[in-house]
Write an enzyme that holds these catalytic residues in place. Sequence first.
Site, mmCIF file in Angstrom:
data_model
loop_
_atom_site.group_PDB
_atom_site.id
_atom_site.type_symbol
_atom_site.label_atom_id
_atom_site.label_comp_id
_atom_site.label_asym_id
_atom_site.label_seq_id
_atom_site.Cartn_x
_atom_site.Cartn_y
_atom_site.Cartn_z
ATOM 1 N N LYS A 257 0.821 -1.211 0.000
ATOM 2 C CA LYS A 257 0.000 0.000 0.000
ATOM 3 C C LYS A 257 0.863 1.273 0.000
ATOM 4 O O LYS A 257 2.080 1.196 0.122
ATOM 5 C CB LYS A 257 -0.967 -0.041 1.194
ATOM 6 C CG LYS A 257 -1.881 -1.289 1.188
ATOM 7 C CD LYS A 257 -2.958 -1.222 0.120
ATOM 8 C CE LYS A 257 -3.591 -2.539 -0.264
ATOM 9 N NZ LYS A 257 -4.377 -3.250 0.707
HETATM 10 C C1 LIG Z 1 -5.330 -4.433 1.085
HETATM 11 C C2 LIG Z 1 -6.798 -4.273 1.183
HETATM 12 C C3 LIG Z 1 -7.501 -4.583 2.364
HETATM 13 C C4 LIG Z 1 -6.893 -5.333 3.499
HETATM 14 O O1 LIG Z 1 -5.867 -4.671 4.127
HETATM 15 P P1 LIG Z 1 -5.036 -5.428 5.284
HETATM 16 O O2 LIG Z 1 -4.301 -4.293 5.942
HETATM 17 O O3 LIG Z 1 -4.135 -6.403 4.600
HETATM 18 O O4 LIG Z 1 -6.017 -6.059 6.185
HETATM 19 C C5 LIG Z 1 -8.845 -4.259 2.438
HETATM 20 N N1 LIG Z 1 -9.485 -3.695 1.398
HETATM 21 C C6 LIG Z 1 -8.859 -3.417 0.240
HETATM 22 C C7 LIG Z 1 -9.627 -2.783 -0.869
HETATM 23 C C8 LIG Z 1 -7.503 -3.712 0.098
HETATM 24 O O5 LIG Z 1 -6.881 -3.468 -1.079
#
Ligand SMILES: *Cc1c(COP(=O)(O)O)cnc(C)c1O
Length: 385
Positions: A186
């Site tokens: 991210k």
């Molecule tokens: C990455 C992602 C998540 C989950 O995030 P985590 O921190 O790994 O729990 C949730 N929603 C979307 C749209 C994502 O891309």
Amino acid sequence: MSEKFLPFALPCIGEEEINEVVDTLRSGWLTSGPKTKRFEEEFSQFIGTPHALAVNSCTAGLHLALEAIGIQPGDKIITTPYTFTATAEVIRYLGAEPLFVDIDPNTFNIDVQKIAKTLETTTGIKAILPVHFGGQANDMDSILALAKQYSLKVVEDAAHALPTYYKGKLVGNLGDITVYSFYVTKTLATGEGGMITTANPDYAKHMQALRLHGISKDIFNRNASDVPAWHYDIIAPGFKYNMNDIAAALGIQQLLKINRFLQRRTEIAEQYTQALADLPVRVPYQHPDSTHAWHLYVLQLKLEELKLDRNTFIDRMNAAGIGTSVHFIPLHLHTYWRERYNFKPTDFPVALDVYQRAVSLPIYPSMTDADVHRVIKQIKIILQN
Ligand SMILES: *Cc1c(COP(=O)(O)O)cnc(C)c1O
């Protein structure tokens, strides 16, 4: 003379992050402590919202958010099928049901007209859970107006949206509760981690207790002088969702760079768009109400003009040493969701069509101009053959 493999995603970790982590390791305090508190304070300042709660994932944060707004078994929550499964699985954690609504063919965000239709014909809906796909904001004015009309809560999955401005306001100040992801791919990476923002002090208090076993320390604040330091009270069967100080150390330094990171991703997106616009592809649509965080750069192949499909395109990129990805395999195509709700692929025709054409290109701050040109050159070679 084969070039090094260019990965689809890479975290951008510098000496600052490394030093902050080492400082944490030397401090002797590894779990939630001073670094987590500082990260929360700086994050809430950055977003401009009164409450920021650090958690160990976005998934955990979404679960806490749905607990906080009082979701009960059997409740229905409107969300998008064009997302990662975490968005919808947290609804099932509470025994509630996701009501999937198809997406807009331009932004790939949930289609607000279709939300309105669903609300006219369905009872038992308690909340809307939009995802700011790729880093572009939903039509929040319309979503919030519908929420007001039908007395619904709005919890935003902002896993892609750090930072995203909607009509000049940062995402994180719009709905009832917003949740970010700091997963390694991210725009801010702590390995694993997440953050919840809200302006509602009751939600904040509730989620703060639930994220760590339901422990309440309110009693300390009320009567600090007579209550011993070892004392605490359990107010609910909570969870183990707290962020640790090693992750928070990464977060503190990453947040300081967040606008620089955005600037570089924006440059890369502009280079892609400029170079690829004349090929048989659709470059990302940019809605005038939203800035783009460019967590994802999703190209749409114009399959009717091409002799190859998306999978072949990805194989050829891979063979040329370039990593790409697909965002997303719509939830209704996955075994669990398909079987539970008896979905057919064509139940969400827009999501299905977008999925079949979608390729996510690498876009991260440490990519050099040479990397970007290499991606562009390879796409031209594949598509012009
Ligand atoms: C990455 C992602 C998540 C989950 O995030 P985590 O921190 O790994 O729990 C949730 N929603 C979307 C749209 C994502 O891309």
